[in-house]
Enzyme design. Structure first.
Site, PDB file in Angstrom:
ATOM      1  N   LYS A  95     -49.490  -4.897  40.752  1.00  0.00           N
ATOM      2  CA  LYS A  95     -49.860  -4.900  39.333  1.00  0.00           C
ATOM      3  C   LYS A  95     -48.775  -5.594  38.514  1.00  0.00           C
ATOM      4  O   LYS A  95     -47.622  -5.162  38.508  1.00  0.00           O
ATOM      5  CB  LYS A  95     -50.058  -3.460  38.835  1.00  0.00           C
ATOM      6  CG  LYS A  95     -50.208  -3.336  37.300  1.00  0.00           C
ATOM      7  CD  LYS A  95     -50.451  -1.896  36.854  1.00  0.00           C
ATOM      8  CE  LYS A  95     -50.367  -1.745  35.335  1.00  0.00           C
ATOM      9  NZ  LYS A  95     -50.610  -0.368  34.867  1.00  0.00           N
ATOM     10  N   LYS A 147     -50.561   2.959  22.777  1.00  0.00           N
ATOM     11  CA  LYS A 147     -49.757   4.076  23.285  1.00  0.00           C
ATOM     12  C   LYS A 147     -48.999   4.736  22.146  1.00  0.00           C
ATOM     13  O   LYS A 147     -48.495   4.061  21.267  1.00  0.00           O
ATOM     14  CB  LYS A 147     -48.741   3.575  24.321  1.00  0.00           C
ATOM     15  CG  LYS A 147     -49.344   3.240  25.671  1.00  0.00           C
ATOM     16  CD  LYS A 147     -48.267   2.917  26.691  1.00  0.00           C
ATOM     17  CE  LYS A 147     -48.861   2.538  28.032  1.00  0.00           C
ATOM     18  NZ  LYS A 147     -49.528   3.661  28.716  1.00  0.00           N
ATOM     19  N   GLU A 200     -55.622  -0.476  31.966  1.00  0.00           N
ATOM     20  CA  GLU A 200     -55.744  -1.922  32.195  1.00  0.00           C
ATOM     21  C   GLU A 200     -55.342  -2.352  33.597  1.00  0.00           C
ATOM     22  O   GLU A 200     -55.834  -3.346  34.111  1.00  0.00           O
ATOM     23  CB  GLU A 200     -54.905  -2.676  31.160  1.00  0.00           C
ATOM     24  CG  GLU A 200     -53.402  -2.827  31.472  1.00  0.00           C
ATOM     25  CD  GLU A 200     -52.649  -1.501  31.580  1.00  0.00           C
ATOM     26  OE1 GLU A 200     -53.108  -0.510  30.979  1.00  0.00           O
ATOM     27  OE2 GLU A 200     -51.617  -1.452  32.274  1.00  0.00           O
ATOM     28  N   ASP A 228     -47.191  -3.277  28.581  1.00  0.00           N
ATOM     29  CA  ASP A 228     -48.392  -2.480  28.376  1.00  0.00           C
ATOM     30  C   ASP A 228     -48.266  -1.684  27.071  1.00  0.00           C
ATOM     31  O   ASP A 228     -47.667  -0.613  27.039  1.00  0.00           O
ATOM     32  CB  ASP A 228     -48.597  -1.527  29.564  1.00  0.00           C
ATOM     33  CG  ASP A 228     -49.869  -0.696  29.432  1.00  0.00           C
ATOM     34  OD1 ASP A 228     -50.675  -0.979  28.513  1.00  0.00           O
ATOM     35  OD2 ASP A 228     -50.062   0.225  30.261  1.00  0.00           O
ATOM     36  N   ASP A 237     -44.049  -2.344  33.537  1.00  0.00           N
ATOM     37  CA  ASP A 237     -45.395  -2.136  34.073  1.00  0.00           C
ATOM     38  C   ASP A 237     -45.800  -3.252  35.051  1.00  0.00           C
ATOM     39  O   ASP A 237     -46.923  -3.278  35.539  1.00  0.00           O
ATOM     40  CB  ASP A 237     -46.397  -2.007  32.924  1.00  0.00           C
ATOM     41  CG  ASP A 237     -47.595  -1.133  33.282  1.00  0.00           C
ATOM     42  OD1 ASP A 237     -47.498  -0.365  34.259  1.00  0.00           O
ATOM     43  OD2 ASP A 237     -48.630  -1.243  32.588  1.00  0.00           O
ATOM     44  N   ASP A 247     -56.126   1.240  27.652  1.00  0.00           N
ATOM     45  CA  ASP A 247     -54.843   1.527  28.291  1.00  0.00           C
ATOM     46  C   ASP A 247     -54.991   1.729  29.801  1.00  0.00           C
ATOM     47  O   ASP A 247     -54.004   1.866  30.520  1.00  0.00           O
ATOM     48  CB  ASP A 247     -54.205   2.771  27.647  1.00  0.00           C
ATOM     49  CG  ASP A 247     -52.707   2.849  27.905  1.00  0.00           C
ATOM     50  OD1 ASP A 247     -52.129   1.846  28.396  1.00  0.00           O
ATOM     51  OD2 ASP A 247     -52.114   3.901  27.607  1.00  0.00           O
ATOM     52  N   ARG A 294     -55.881  -1.129  36.604  1.00  0.00           N
ATOM     53  CA  ARG A 294     -56.976  -1.124  37.576  1.00  0.00           C
ATOM     54  C   ARG A 294     -57.945  -2.275  37.333  1.00  0.00           C
ATOM     55  O   ARG A 294     -58.577  -2.777  38.258  1.00  0.00           O
ATOM     56  CB  ARG A 294     -57.707   0.229  37.520  1.00  0.00           C
ATOM     57  CG  ARG A 294     -58.316   0.547  36.178  1.00  0.00           C
ATOM     58  CD  ARG A 294     -58.642   2.015  36.008  1.00  0.00           C
ATOM     59  NE  ARG A 294     -57.462   2.831  35.782  1.00  0.00           N
ATOM     60  CZ  ARG A 294     -57.477   4.159  35.676  1.00  0.00           C
ATOM     61  NH1 ARG A 294     -58.615   4.817  35.768  1.00  0.00           N
ATOM     62  NH2 ARG A 294     -56.359   4.819  35.470  1.00  0.00           N
TER      63      ARG A 294
END
Ligand code: BES
Ligand code: MN
Ligand code: ZN
Length: 499
Positions: free
Chosen positions: A265, A277, A349, A270, A288, A347, A351
């Site tokens: 990933k 967030k 994101e 993020d 991230d 959020d 996956r």
């Protein structure tokens, strides 16, 4: 820091480590007799007065001579409690203590750290690897202090002559893996402003050149042509375009093997997107892309070790931002697989971009696929910060990863992944929802989502490294990224047997 071996019975370094179990008499240490009389007296007086008892982690530094040298008394605790994880910590502590006391070169007996059922090669690897991990610091954004950063120049590991060859192998392997792990930390620690998807792809290219693997970078237009609607959707709100990086390593004669595919990933920052967030939750989100960093670093170590196999590394990279054109809850993203993702939460994101990467992996007809991602806060809730989560429908693969995690020190623990969980991520209008209807078990439902895009693989596992993304107090590691996943992926590749 340069690691080397010595078979001398007397340490020549300026820092001499006597690693001692609890209540062990210092005179019994093989190096004791080699010390000047004055220091011997001090040590004996110290131990007699119970100033040093050898409790785990206990340290006393005693200077002697001119130019000054130092004896480091290092407590190992009870012999019955001594194990692999403690030996890792002790190896790191030697480096940390040396640097604290401005000891520029240090010597340690390998046998001092020996635990049950460990061979010389893996013990030497462990010491070298963990010494490298402890030597790391991230100071690129700081002014250099007067006199420079503390520096440990040399770490000498003393071994018996009969152990030398095996130890040399271990030191070489440990150095490659430890420094690769640190390279992942460098990538992950770099702020989002200096680690955009394009810069992350460039970093992969640079590593490929140095270590010897090929790297191809797909830019936004190629990603559009390919049809990666998930990756495009997530990156939509950012001024930084997405990238998709393909790394390939094959040892001579292995170019046609069914490869191991590692997917990382690469969310370079993020923010949560439109589902922004809250306050401090955003702070560390430049890390991230830790999964991507782990895959790049693992590729580097595998190539440098010239492992006899073929490995593909895939990095979908995007920045998750909110903007007028950001992807929205309710959007339907058409992925490379043809399945639509119903965006429930912007959020979730990671996956979404991994879905496209997993589908892309199909074209390699992989033997095994492992994805590595800082996927869920829920994994941290489940496991704390001391173990990543392993999720796989393949019990044997899950167990193998668990064992290798323990051996490599890159700790990870299995969570269940049953078909029943697939119920929770069904879309209302689209095929798959990117967040669960159920409030609980977020690490598992995240994996259940990824599974929808991994059905073609006989062996697939997901590592949720959100728990171990950063180092914690007491690990003798610099604050920030831990480089989680690197040691585990490399251990998997080293143990992989095509048969
Ligand atoms: N990158 C985060 C997960 C994360 C959190 C990693 C803390 C490291 C430390 C991920 O993209 C995320 O935001 N996950 C959500 C999923 C939820 C919206 C279904 C989460 O965990 O809250
Ligand atoms: Mn997120
Ligand atoms: Zn994320």
């Amino acid at each position: 820091m340069h690691l080397s071996l010595s078979t001398s019975l007397r340490p020549a370094a300026r820092g001499i480590v006597l690693a001692l179990f609890q209540d062990a008499a210092p005179v019994k240490h093989p190096w004791f007799t080699a010390l000047p009389a004055g220091v011997k007296q001090t040590i004996l007086a110290f131990s007699k007065a119970k100033e040093f008892t050898g409790k785990i982690g206990e340290v006393h530094v005693i200077p002697f001579g001119s130019p000054v040298r130092r004896v480091v008394l290092l407590g190992l605790g009870e012999p019955k409690d001594w194990n692999r994880r403690k030996a890792m910590l002790a190896s790191r502590q030697v480096v940390v203590v040396a640097k604290q006391h401005k000891i520029t070169d240090v010597a340690l007996r390998l046998d001092d750290l020996k635990f049950t059922n460990v061979d010389t090669e893996s013990l030497a690897q462990l010491v070298a690897e963990n010494a490298q991990l402890a030597d790391y610091s991230f100071v690129r954004y700081r002014k250099v202090p007067k006199g420079g950063w503390p520096k440990l120049t040399s770490f000498v590991i003393h071994v018996r002559p009969s152990d030398r060859a095996a130890a040399a192998k271990g030191v070489r392997v440990g150095t490659i893996i430890g420094t690769a792990n640190n390279a992942a930390r460098d990538l992950a620690n770099t702020p989002g402003s200096d680690m955009t998807p394009t810069l992350l792809a460039n970093a992969a290219v640079a590593e490929g050149k140095k270590a010897g693997f090929t790297v191809t970078v797909m830019k936004k237009d190629a990603i559009e042509r390919e049809g990666m609607g998930g990756l495009l959707g997530v990156s939509q709100g950012s001024p930084h375009p997405p990238t998709f990086t393909i790394m390939e390593y094959a040892a001579p004669g292995h170019a046609k093997d069914k490869p191991l595919v590692f997917v990382g990933k690469g969310v370079t920052f993020d923010s949560g997107g439109l589902n922004v967030k809250p306050d401090t939750a955003m702070y560390e989100m430049h890390m991230d892309m830790s999964g991507a960093a782990a895959v790049i670093a693992a590729m580097r170590a595998i190539a440098l070790l010239q492992l006899p196999l073929r490995v593909i590394g895939l990095i979908p990279a995007a920045e998750n931002m909110s903007a007028g054109d950001a992807y929205r809850p309710g959007d339907q993203l058409r992925t490379l697989s043809g399945k639509t993702i119903e965006v429930m939460h912007t959020d979730a994101e990671g996956r979404v971009i991994l879905a496209d990467a997993l589908t892309y992996a199909e074209r390699y007809k992989p033997a095994v696929v492992i994805d590595v991602a800082t996927l869920t806060g829920a994994a941290m809730v489940a496991l704390g910060q001391r173990a990543a989560a392993i999720l796989s429908p393949n019990e044997a693969l899950s167990q193998q990863l668990h064992t290798l995690a323990e051996e490599s020190g890159d700790l990870a623990w299995p969570l269940p992944l049953w078909e029943e969980y697939e119920e929770d991520i069904k879309g209302t209008f689209g095929d798959v929802a990117n967040s669960s209807k159920v409030r609980y078990g977020g690490a598992i439902t995240g994996a259940a989502f990824l599974w929808q895009f991994a059905k073609k693989f006989k062996r697939w596992a997901h590592l949720d490294i959100a728990p171990t993304m950063t180092t914690i107090e007491g690990q003798y590691l610099a604050k920030g990224s831990a480089g989680a996943g690197v040691r585990l992926l490399v251990a998997f590749a080293r143990n992989y047997d095509a048969a």
